[in-house]
Design an enzyme around this catalytic site. Structure first.
Site, mmCIF file in Angstrom:
data_model
loop_
_atom_site.group_PDB
_atom_site.id
_atom_site.type_symbol
_atom_site.label_atom_id
_atom_site.label_comp_id
_atom_site.label_asym_id
_atom_site.label_seq_id
_atom_site.Cartn_x
_atom_site.Cartn_y
_atom_site.Cartn_z
ATOM 1 N N HIS A 243 -26.338 52.004 47.060
ATOM 2 C CA HIS A 243 -25.624 51.085 46.170
ATOM 3 C C HIS A 243 -26.131 51.224 44.731
ATOM 4 O O HIS A 243 -27.294 51.510 44.502
ATOM 5 C CB HIS A 243 -25.776 49.642 46.656
ATOM 6 C CG HIS A 243 -25.105 49.423 47.975
ATOM 7 N ND1 HIS A 243 -25.401 48.384 48.815
ATOM 8 C CD2 HIS A 243 -24.152 50.154 48.603
ATOM 9 C CE1 HIS A 243 -24.647 48.469 49.904
ATOM 10 N NE2 HIS A 243 -23.887 49.536 49.796
ATOM 11 N N LEU B 104 -25.161 50.326 40.220
ATOM 12 C CA LEU B 104 -24.297 49.983 39.084
ATOM 13 C C LEU B 104 -24.503 51.105 38.074
ATOM 14 O O LEU B 104 -25.642 51.406 37.712
ATOM 15 C CB LEU B 104 -24.677 48.635 38.484
ATOM 16 C CG LEU B 104 -23.818 48.185 37.283
ATOM 17 C CD1 LEU B 104 -23.676 46.674 37.259
ATOM 18 C CD2 LEU B 104 -24.377 48.673 35.945
ATOM 19 N N HIS C 254 -21.071 49.738 42.980
ATOM 20 C CA HIS C 254 -20.909 50.098 44.393
ATOM 21 C C HIS C 254 -21.800 49.190 45.238
ATOM 22 O O HIS C 254 -23.028 49.269 45.150
ATOM 23 C CB HIS C 254 -21.315 51.565 44.600
ATOM 24 C CG HIS C 254 -21.291 52.007 46.037
ATOM 25 N ND1 HIS C 254 -22.214 52.860 46.580
ATOM 26 C CD2 HIS C 254 -20.440 51.720 47.042
ATOM 27 C CE1 HIS C 254 -21.929 53.082 47.850
ATOM 28 N NE2 HIS C 254 -20.860 52.397 48.159
ATOM 29 N N ASN D 151 -14.984 50.269 53.773
ATOM 30 C CA ASN D 151 -15.360 49.994 55.169
ATOM 31 C C ASN D 151 -14.541 48.796 55.654
ATOM 32 O O ASN D 151 -14.974 47.646 55.515
ATOM 33 C CB ASN D 151 -16.844 49.627 55.286
ATOM 34 C CG ASN D 151 -17.776 50.803 55.085
ATOM 35 O OD1 ASN D 151 -17.341 51.939 55.020
ATOM 36 N ND2 ASN D 151 -19.060 50.527 54.995
ATOM 37 N N GLY E 23 -20.102 59.404 43.030
ATOM 38 C CA GLY E 23 -20.930 60.591 43.261
ATOM 39 C C GLY E 23 -22.359 60.148 43.512
ATOM 40 O O GLY E 23 -22.618 59.188 44.232
ATOM 41 N N SER F 188 -18.734 61.241 39.039
ATOM 42 C CA SER F 188 -17.893 60.470 39.949
ATOM 43 C C SER F 188 -16.450 60.745 39.537
ATOM 44 O O SER F 188 -16.200 61.287 38.456
ATOM 45 C CB SER F 188 -18.196 58.975 39.836
ATOM 46 O OG SER F 188 -19.485 58.687 40.319
ATOM 47 N N HIS G 175 -14.431 58.799 50.212
ATOM 48 C CA HIS G 175 -15.042 57.637 49.553
ATOM 49 C C HIS G 175 -16.229 57.994 48.673
ATOM 50 O O HIS G 175 -16.689 57.188 47.888
ATOM 51 C CB HIS G 175 -15.421 56.570 50.563
ATOM 52 C CG HIS G 175 -16.755 56.780 51.234
ATOM 53 N ND1 HIS G 175 -17.105 57.941 51.870
ATOM 54 C CD2 HIS G 175 -17.828 55.960 51.362
ATOM 55 C CE1 HIS G 175 -18.313 57.830 52.369
ATOM 56 N NE2 HIS G 175 -18.794 56.645 52.068
ATOM 57 N N ALA H 166 -19.579 61.273 47.918
ATOM 58 C CA ALA H 166 -20.027 62.647 48.101
ATOM 59 C C ALA H 166 -20.307 62.913 49.582
ATOM 60 O O ALA H 166 -20.010 63.978 50.109
ATOM 61 C CB ALA H 166 -21.288 62.893 47.271
ATOM 62 N N LYS I 131 -30.326 51.173 40.328
ATOM 63 C CA LYS I 131 -30.384 51.346 41.784
ATOM 64 C C LYS I 131 -31.242 50.253 42.407
ATOM 65 O O LYS I 131 -32.171 49.761 41.772
ATOM 66 C CB LYS I 131 -31.053 52.681 42.134
ATOM 67 C CG LYS I 131 -30.318 53.916 41.718
ATOM 68 C CD LYS I 131 -29.124 54.211 42.575
ATOM 69 C CE LYS I 131 -29.490 54.771 43.939
ATOM 70 N NZ LYS I 131 -28.277 55.123 44.707
#
Lengths: 139, 476
Positions: free
Chosen positions: B203, B205, B234, B325, B374, B380, B399, B401, B475
């Site tokens: 996940h 930003l 994400h 998902n 990505g 991405s 969705h 990589a 991250k």
């Protein structure tokens, strides 16, 4: 006497956790240590406080997944990490304790959250007096 | 994988004809290199999915497919309730409604670069990320149920974002059919401190620069201009979704035999759609979708607040929000007949083509924006649904990589600090509380996202609109 221990094994997206021991209980406790090690180094987590854990499942494999998921739940809701585990199993019932402390990011340097224990590569077995308990955890 | 396992339909479509207990064929979309390098487990899992009751047309895998839980990650499968079809907790996954949203800022990359360090620090402070992080919002029982029923619509009513955002989220920001009462107290408790948090693992930003536009008309409508900056987020339904996934996986694994379902793999745990277990899962899973939509909406609000401190004139606007998902009820034409189907997308993005009735007016002509993340060091992509997509895999695309290397192997190969320094040398600032987490997410541990996107484009799953590259990555 079979030596107790734990290790991680390969899964392309996530991580496999595996514990060994002379008894199924010992193997479960070691698998829980392997779970902790996915997140942080167990050696830096001080087992200050116990949290009681109880779960039931119709077979040993489902019981392993339940045990690990119960620990994941306690880690998430108490913001704790655990480094010592005790397990007793009687039939479908598991009664255990997880000993640990509150997460301190600077000291524990946690790498990743675990979302859940899965049925992938799930196995609980005994060979030559040595128990093995393993599955893949989703991170 | 061994290419001899497949019948090659065209350059990007690989078919496995039904054998054994398979009810339908399995189809993998990929170029030759991607399929050669694809995990053997994808073959096993996609053919297992093809054995499930009530599956329609085929079991599909996207170009980014890899070994998942029962379903491959990058798996798509449709089930018909009237034909005994099932819903599968494994077919949705643990991180229910994990997805991506992208905001356009209208800011030039130069404006960001002039304040890149400060902005990275401000975002790292504003966005709760990583193990043990908590959000600023605590919900009581009533508030929790309102959030689970209302999704992003609830979040906007609570002051997070604007009404204009809602049209640019799948389902208008609120998944209907959510049943908060089907969500356990455990799942709700796990979410108590996690509203408005990013999580960890893959996940992120990201502040990204638009590098190239492939479809100028669609890009203009999406608000994407070369040299300008967007923000992509994400994440998913956090602890609540994980707990629901965990609980229903067990419940369905134990219930399957009661329904006479033979599971080739316990991870394919499922229940008939028209059963108490199936309906309970759908109610809880839809509530988790709302949780994810609310979560991304709160993170959007935090992002806007952080940006406004630096760029008060900027008004980051939502381009779109996609979930990858999910299980959603959709109408699709099969053999000339319109059928209501339960489409599972596990690591796959919905990609409705132009003119689809469920698209907001603004995207009716372009097709649905498809947001493909990505890695922290690579590009991405933003794509759009095509008319051809419907005939391929029920309007679905890849969705991300997709991982190529385990976390374990990545940790042996890279050091977090070294990666952060290397990426900083390339102008990409990584901010993460965990150096080990960065190493596990090393760009080299993933497949080549450009090859994945090209395969999706060539296979007609979606068409390329623009490519973006990271400037800042937060991250967990």
């Amino acid at each position: 006497m079979a030596e107790a221990g734990w290790e991680h094994f390969h899964h392309v997206a996530d991580i496999g956790v595996r514990g060994y021991g002379a008894t199924v209980e010992e193997a479960f406790a070691q698998t829980a240590l392997a779970l902790t090690a996915v997140i942080a180094d167990p050696a830096v987590i001080v087992p200050r406080l116990p949290v009681a854990i109880e779960c039931t499942a119709p077979d040993q494999e489902l019981l392993l997944v339940d045990w690990l998921n119960a620990i994941i739940y306690e880690m998430a809701t108490r913001a704790m990490l655990f480094s010592r585990f005790t397990v007793r199993i009687a039939g479908e019932l598991l009664i255990g304790e997880a000993w640990g402390e509150r997460v301190e990011v600077a000291r524990h340097r946690p790498a990743v959250e675990v979302k859940g224990a899965t049925y992938t590569a799930l196995r609980v077995s005994e060979e030559g007096g040595r128990w093995l308990a393993q599955c893949v955890v989703d991170v | 994988m061994d290419l001899n396992l497949f019948t090659r339909h065209d350059a990007y479509t690989w078919r496995i004809n039904p054998r054994g207990r398979m009810r339908v064929p399995a189809v993998i979309f990929a170029d030759e290199r991607l399929i050669r390098e694809m995990d053997d487990k994808v073959y096993e899992q996609v053919t297992n999915v093809a054995t499930l009751p009530g599956i329609v047309k085929a079991a599909y895998a996207m170009p980014d497919a890899h070994w998942g839980y029962g379903f491959p990650i990058g798996g798509v499968a449709a089930f018909d309730a009237e034909a005994g079809g099932v819903v599968s907790a494994g077919g949705v996954g643990f991180d229910i409604s994990c997805g991506v949203r992208t905001l356009t800022t209208g800011l030039a990359a130069d404006e960001i670069l002039a304040r890149q360090q400060e902005l990275a620090l401000a975002l790292a402070r504003a966005i709760p990320a990583g193990v043990g992080s908590t959000g600023g919002l605590r919900l009581d029982a009533k508030g929790m149920d309102a959030m689970l029923a209302g999704g992003a619509r609830w979040a906007v009513a609570e002051g997070y974002g604007t009404r204009e955002d809602l049209a640019r989220i799948e389902e208008g920001g609120q998944m209907s059919g959510a049943v908060p009462e089907e969500v356990s107290d455990h799942a709700k408790k796990r979410q108590r401190d996690e509203m408005g948090t990013l999580g960890s693992g893959n996940h992120y930003l990201e502040v990204q620069q638009v590098m190239e536009v492939y479809d100028p008309a669609a890009a203009a409508l999406f608000g994407l201009r070369v040299g300008e900056v967007v923000v992509s987020i994400h994440c998913g339904s956090r602890g609540l979704g994980h707990q629901i996934g965990t609980e229903f996986m067990k419940r369905m694994a134990l219930a399957a035999s009661r329904y006479g379902i033979q599971l080739p793999d316990r991870e394919l745990a499922c229940a008939p759609i028209n059963s108490p277990d199936g309906q309970a899962y759908l109610g809880a899973m839809r509530a988790a979708i709302n949780c994810a939509l609310a979560n991304r909406q709160i993170l959007t609000h935090l992002t806007r607040a952080a940006f406004s401190d630096f760029f008060p004139q900027a008004e980051p606007a939502l381009l779109y929000d996609v979930s990858h998902n999910t299980c959603k009820v959709e109408e699709h034409e099969v053999d000339g007949r319109c059928r209501q189907l339960y489409i599972h997308r596990k690591g796959a993005t919905r990609a409705f083509g132009p003119g689809h009735g469920e698209l907001p007016e603004i995207y009716r002509d372009t097709g649905q924006p498809v947001l493909i993340g990505g890695t922290m060091g690579t590009e991405s992509y933003i794509l759009a649904g095509t008319a051809a997509s419907e005939g391929q895999a029920f309007s679905s695309a890849c969705h991300g990589a997709g991982r190529a290397m385990s976390r374990h192997a990545a940790l042996k190969k890279w050091r977090g600090r070294q990666l952060v320094d290397e990426l900083a040398g390339r102008g990409i600032l990584i901010r993460s509380p965990s150096s080990r987490g960065v190493a596990e997410e090393a760009p080299g541990a993933y497949k080549d996202v450009s090859a994945v996107v090209e395969a999706a484009h060539q296979a007609g799953l979606a068409r390329k609109v623009a490519r973006v590259e990271p400037l800042i990555c937060i991250k967990g």
